[in-house]
Design a protein around this motif. Structure first.
Motif, PDB file in Angstrom:
ATOM      1  N   THR A 196       0.831  -1.198   0.000  1.00 29.25           N
ATOM      2  CA  THR A 196       0.000   0.000   0.000  1.00 29.25           C
ATOM      3  C   THR A 196       0.868   1.252   0.000  1.00 29.25           C
ATOM      4  O   THR A 196       0.564   2.236  -0.670  1.00 29.25           O
ATOM      5  CB  THR A 196      -0.915   0.005   1.249  1.00 29.25           C
ATOM      6  N   VAL A 197       1.971   1.226   0.766  1.00 34.67           N
ATOM      7  CA  VAL A 197       2.889   2.366   0.812  1.00 34.67           C
ATOM      8  C   VAL A 197       3.503   2.600  -0.563  1.00 34.67           C
ATOM      9  O   VAL A 197       3.579   3.744  -1.040  1.00 34.67           O
ATOM     10  CB  VAL A 197       4.000   2.137   1.858  1.00 34.67           C
ATOM     11  N   THR A 198       3.939   1.523  -1.228  1.00 38.62           N
ATOM     12  CA  THR A 198       4.538   1.644  -2.558  1.00 38.62           C
ATOM     13  C   THR A 198       3.580   2.321  -3.529  1.00 38.62           C
ATOM     14  O   THR A 198       3.969   3.218  -4.285  1.00 38.62           O
ATOM     15  CB  THR A 198       4.915   0.248  -3.101  1.00 38.62           C
ATOM     16  N   VAL A 199       2.325   1.917  -3.486  1.00 36.53           N
ATOM     17  CA  VAL A 199       1.310   2.478  -4.382  1.00 36.53           C
ATOM     18  C   VAL A 199       1.109   3.970  -4.105  1.00 36.53           C
ATOM     19  O   VAL A 199       1.043   4.788  -5.033  1.00 36.53           O
ATOM     20  CB  VAL A 199      -0.027   1.722  -4.231  1.00 36.53           C
ATOM     21  N   HIS A 200       1.034   4.334  -2.844  1.00 35.27           N
ATOM     22  CA  HIS A 200       0.803   5.736  -2.485  1.00 35.27           C
ATOM     23  C   HIS A 200       2.022   6.615  -2.793  1.00 35.27           C
ATOM     24  O   HIS A 200       1.869   7.763  -3.216  1.00 35.27           O
ATOM     25  CB  HIS A 200       0.430   5.851  -1.005  1.00 35.27           C
ATOM     26  N   ILE A 201       3.220   6.094  -2.565  1.00 33.37           N
ATOM     27  CA  ILE A 201       4.435   6.852  -2.901  1.00 33.37           C
ATOM     28  C   ILE A 201       4.495   7.088  -4.411  1.00 33.37           C
ATOM     29  O   ILE A 201       4.843   8.191  -4.874  1.00 33.37           O
ATOM     30  CB  ILE A 201       5.700   6.119  -2.428  1.00 33.37           C
ATOM     31  N   LYS A 202       4.160   6.083  -5.188  1.00 30.57           N
ATOM     32  CA  LYS A 202       4.151   6.217  -6.648  1.00 30.57           C
ATOM     33  C   LYS A 202       3.166   7.299  -7.077  1.00 30.57           C
ATOM     34  O   LYS A 202       3.500   8.163  -7.902  1.00 30.57           O
ATOM     35  CB  LYS A 202       3.789   4.885  -7.298  1.00 30.57           C
ATOM     36  N   ALA A 203       1.966   7.277  -6.506  1.00 32.01           N
ATOM     37  CA  ALA A 203       0.954   8.278  -6.846  1.00 32.01           C
ATOM     38  C   ALA A 203       1.401   9.673  -6.428  1.00 32.01           C
ATOM     39  O   ALA A 203       1.201  10.653  -7.158  1.00 32.01           O
ATOM     40  CB  ALA A 203      -0.374   7.925  -6.180  1.00 32.01           C
ATOM     41  N   LEU A 204       2.011   9.771  -5.251  1.00 28.93           N
ATOM     42  CA  LEU A 204       2.495  11.055  -4.748  1.00 28.93           C
ATOM     43  C   LEU A 204       3.562  11.619  -5.669  1.00 28.93           C
ATOM     44  O   LEU A 204       3.561  12.812  -5.999  1.00 28.93           O
ATOM     45  CB  LEU A 204       3.035  10.861  -3.329  1.00 28.93           C
ATOM     46  N   ARG A 205       4.490  10.776  -6.102  1.00 25.77           N
ATOM     47  CA  ARG A 205       5.541  11.225  -7.010  1.00 25.77           C
ATOM     48  C   ARG A 205       4.970  11.729  -8.334  1.00 25.77           C
ATOM     49  O   ARG A 205       5.421  12.740  -8.883  1.00 25.77           O
ATOM     50  CB  ARG A 205       6.519  10.075  -7.273  1.00 25.77           C
ATOM     51  N   GLU A 206       3.983  11.018  -8.837  1.00 24.19           N
ATOM     52  CA  GLU A 206       3.380  11.430 -10.106  1.00 24.19           C
ATOM     53  C   GLU A 206       2.730  12.802  -9.966  1.00 24.19           C
ATOM     54  O   GLU A 206       2.870  13.660 -10.841  1.00 24.19           O
ATOM     55  CB  GLU A 206       2.359  10.385 -10.558  1.00 24.19           C
ATOM     56  N   LYS A 207       2.038  13.023  -8.854  1.00 27.66           N
ATOM     57  CA  LYS A 207       1.360  14.302  -8.645  1.00 27.66           C
ATOM     58  C   LYS A 207       2.355  15.437  -8.429  1.00 27.66           C
ATOM     59  O   LYS A 207       2.061  16.595  -8.743  1.00 27.66           O
ATOM     60  CB  LYS A 207       0.393  14.194  -7.471  1.00 27.66           C
ATOM     61  N   LEU A 208       3.525  15.118  -7.876  1.00 30.99           N
ATOM     62  CA  LEU A 208       4.552  16.135  -7.643  1.00 30.99           C
ATOM     63  C   LEU A 208       5.514  16.261  -8.823  1.00 30.99           C
ATOM     64  O   LEU A 208       6.476  17.033  -8.751  1.00 30.99           O
ATOM     65  CB  LEU A 208       5.346  15.802  -6.371  1.00 30.99           C
ATOM     66  N   ASP A 209       5.233  15.499  -9.887  1.00 29.36           N
ATOM     67  CA  ASP A 209       6.100  15.499 -11.066  1.00 29.36           C
ATOM     68  C   ASP A 209       7.549  15.255 -10.643  1.00 29.36           C
ATOM     69  O   ASP A 209       8.475  15.981 -11.024  1.00 29.36           O
ATOM     70  CB  ASP A 209       5.977  16.838 -11.813  1.00 29.36           C
ATOM     71  N   ASP A 210       7.734  14.204  -9.867  1.00 31.51           N
ATOM     72  CA  ASP A 210       9.016  13.903  -9.231  1.00 31.51           C
ATOM     73  C   ASP A 210       9.535  12.551  -9.727  1.00 31.51           C
ATOM     74  O   ASP A 210       9.173  11.500  -9.182  1.00 31.51           O
ATOM     75  CB  ASP A 210       8.822  13.880  -7.712  1.00 31.51           C
ATOM     76  N   PRO A 211      10.379  12.536 -10.754  1.00 31.17           N
ATOM     77  CA  PRO A 211      10.846  11.265 -11.326  1.00 31.17           C
ATOM     78  C   PRO A 211      11.704  10.467 -10.356  1.00 31.17           C
ATOM     79  O   PRO A 211      12.466  11.030  -9.566  1.00 31.17           O
ATOM     80  CB  PRO A 211      11.662  11.698 -12.553  1.00 31.17           C
ATOM     81  N   VAL A 212      11.587   9.148 -10.450  1.00 29.04           N
ATOM     82  CA  VAL A 212      12.309   8.261  -9.540  1.00 29.04           C
ATOM     83  C   VAL A 212      13.824   8.404  -9.699  1.00 29.04           C
ATOM     84  O   VAL A 212      14.562   8.457  -8.710  1.00 29.04           O
ATOM     85  CB  VAL A 212      11.890   6.791  -9.779  1.00 29.04           C
ATOM     86  N   LYS A 213      14.304   8.482 -10.954  1.00 23.57           N
ATOM     87  CA  LYS A 213      15.745   8.487 -11.204  1.00 23.57           C
ATOM     88  C   LYS A 213      16.410   9.827 -10.880  1.00 23.57           C
ATOM     89  O   LYS A 213      17.582   9.872 -10.490  1.00 23.57           O
ATOM     90  CB  LYS A 213      16.019   8.097 -12.652  1.00 23.57           C
ATOM     91  N   THR A 214      15.670  10.926 -11.042  1.00 20.97           N
ATOM     92  CA  THR A 214      16.236  12.254 -10.753  1.00 20.97           C
ATOM     93  C   THR A 214      15.257  13.042  -9.886  1.00 20.97           C
ATOM     94  O   THR A 214      14.693  14.050 -10.319  1.00 20.97           O
ATOM     95  CB  THR A 214      16.520  13.021 -12.060  1.00 20.97           C
ATOM     96  N   PRO A 215      15.051  12.593  -8.652  1.00 24.59           N
ATOM     97  CA  PRO A 215      14.024  13.219  -7.801  1.00 24.59           C
ATOM     98  C   PRO A 215      14.442  14.592  -7.284  1.00 24.59           C
ATOM     99  O   PRO A 215      15.626  14.865  -7.072  1.00 24.59           O
ATOM    100  CB  PRO A 215      13.885  12.225  -6.650  1.00 24.59           C
ATOM    101  N   HIS A 216      13.445  15.442  -7.084  1.00 20.77           N
ATOM    102  CA  HIS A 216      13.650  16.732  -6.424  1.00 20.77           C
ATOM    103  C   HIS A 216      13.211  16.670  -4.962  1.00 20.77           C
ATOM    104  O   HIS A 216      13.693  17.452  -4.132  1.00 20.77           O
ATOM    105  CB  HIS A 216      12.846  17.825  -7.124  1.00 20.77           C
ATOM    106  N   PHE A 217      12.273  15.746  -4.671  1.00 21.99           N
ATOM    107  CA  PHE A 217      11.649  15.755  -3.354  1.00 21.99           C
ATOM    108  C   PHE A 217      11.746  14.410  -2.620  1.00 21.99           C
ATOM    109  O   PHE A 217      12.241  14.354  -1.497  1.00 21.99           O
ATOM    110  CB  PHE A 217      10.170  16.172  -3.485  1.00 21.99           C
ATOM    111  N   ILE A 218      11.292  13.337  -3.233  1.00 25.95           N
ATOM    112  CA  ILE A 218      11.268  12.035  -2.560  1.00 25.95           C
ATOM    113  C   ILE A 218      12.261  11.095  -3.231  1.00 25.95           C
ATOM    114  O   ILE A 218      12.132  10.765  -4.407  1.00 25.95           O
ATOM    115  CB  ILE A 218       9.855  11.418  -2.583  1.00 25.95           C
ATOM    116  N   GLN A 219      13.241  10.677  -2.455  1.00 21.37           N
ATOM    117  CA  GLN A 219      14.301   9.813  -2.982  1.00 21.37           C
ATOM    118  C   GLN A 219      14.148   8.394  -2.434  1.00 21.37           C
ATOM    119  O   GLN A 219      13.885   8.195  -1.251  1.00 21.37           O
ATOM    120  CB  GLN A 219      15.666  10.364  -2.584  1.00 21.37           C
TER     121      GLN A 219
END
Length: 233
Positions: A196-219
């Motif tokens: 459930t955490v993985t799903v929510h983190i993924k959704a949060l990143r998408e909404k923050l336009d925060d790519p996994v490989k080059t994050p600005h906010f969540i690493q």
């Protein structure tokens, strides 16, 4: 007075004595009998001080203390029959502001409570939580309103997504495992459904336009969990 105190103690006789003593001093005292009940009560109401027993069913006092400290700077007094210095240090390291050994006198309890509440009143009068945090990359978080903006546009988060962002952002650079995020945000033991955490983190990143490989906010800290790396402007 009239301050609100949360007492988390599974021994009914001790709890009644503490509750009666503090109520005679003019405090409002809520009583929880397990660590999980205490955590739920803390999430649902506003308290000026928390008194936590070390040994508790469902969630021990150390874990409860750590969870509360992640969410708030409210004073915490830990009470315990443990007398070793190492135990006191562990309690204080986990966020407790004071430590009382059982058995303790009621006079000492009243003095410790009054002292911590004086500190809390000074803190609230001088240094309340910043109402808004703005980060490089255009992210702005309005804590009181639970509003998130990205480049001046509203980001519509679910309550759980906001709680995840809040926990991470208010503890920058601290790595949280999926289990700990689940325990804190969903208020369930960390052995729960961490997917459930993985799903929510993924959704949060998408909404923050925060790519996994080059994050600005969540690493992602591979093999360990996640941390917030946003830089305040």
């Amino acid at each position: 007075m009239g301050e609100e105190i949360l007492l988390v103690e599974d021994d009914a006789d001790i709890a009644r004595i503490i509750q009666d003593t503090l109520r005679q001093q003019g405090y409002a005292v809520a009583w929880a009998t397990t660590g999980m009940e205490g955590w739920e009560d803390f999430q649902q109401a506003s308290y000026d001080l928390v008194i936590v027993d070390w040994m508790l069913p469902e969630m021990d006092g150390i874990t409860l203390c750590r969870n509360i400290r992640l969410a708030s700077d409210v004073p915490i007094i830990m009470i315990s029959a443990r007398k070793e210095d190492v135990d006191k240090v562990e309690g204080l390291d986990m966020g407790a502001d004071d430590y009382l050994e059982k058995p303790f006198s009621l006079a000492e309890l009243k003095a410790r409570v009054a002292s911590q509440l004086r500190r809390w009143r000074r803190y609230n009068g001088q240094d309340e939580l910043t109402q808004q945090s703005i980060y490089i990359g255009g992210l702005a978080i309005e804590w009181q309103n639970e509003r998130v903006l990205l480049k001046n546009r509203d980001v519509l988060l679910t309550p759980k997504e906001f709680e995840l962002l809040k926990l991470l952002a208010q503890n920058p650079e601290r790595v949280f495992s999926k289990g700990k995020l689940y325990e804190h945000v969903w208020q369930q033991p960390e052995l729960g459904d961490v997917h459930t955490v993985t799903v929510h983190i993924k959704a949060l990143r998408e909404k923050l336009d925060d790519p996994v490989k080059t994050p600005h906010f969540i690493q992602t800290v591979w093999g360990k969990g996640y941390r917030f790396i946003g830089e305040v402007t």
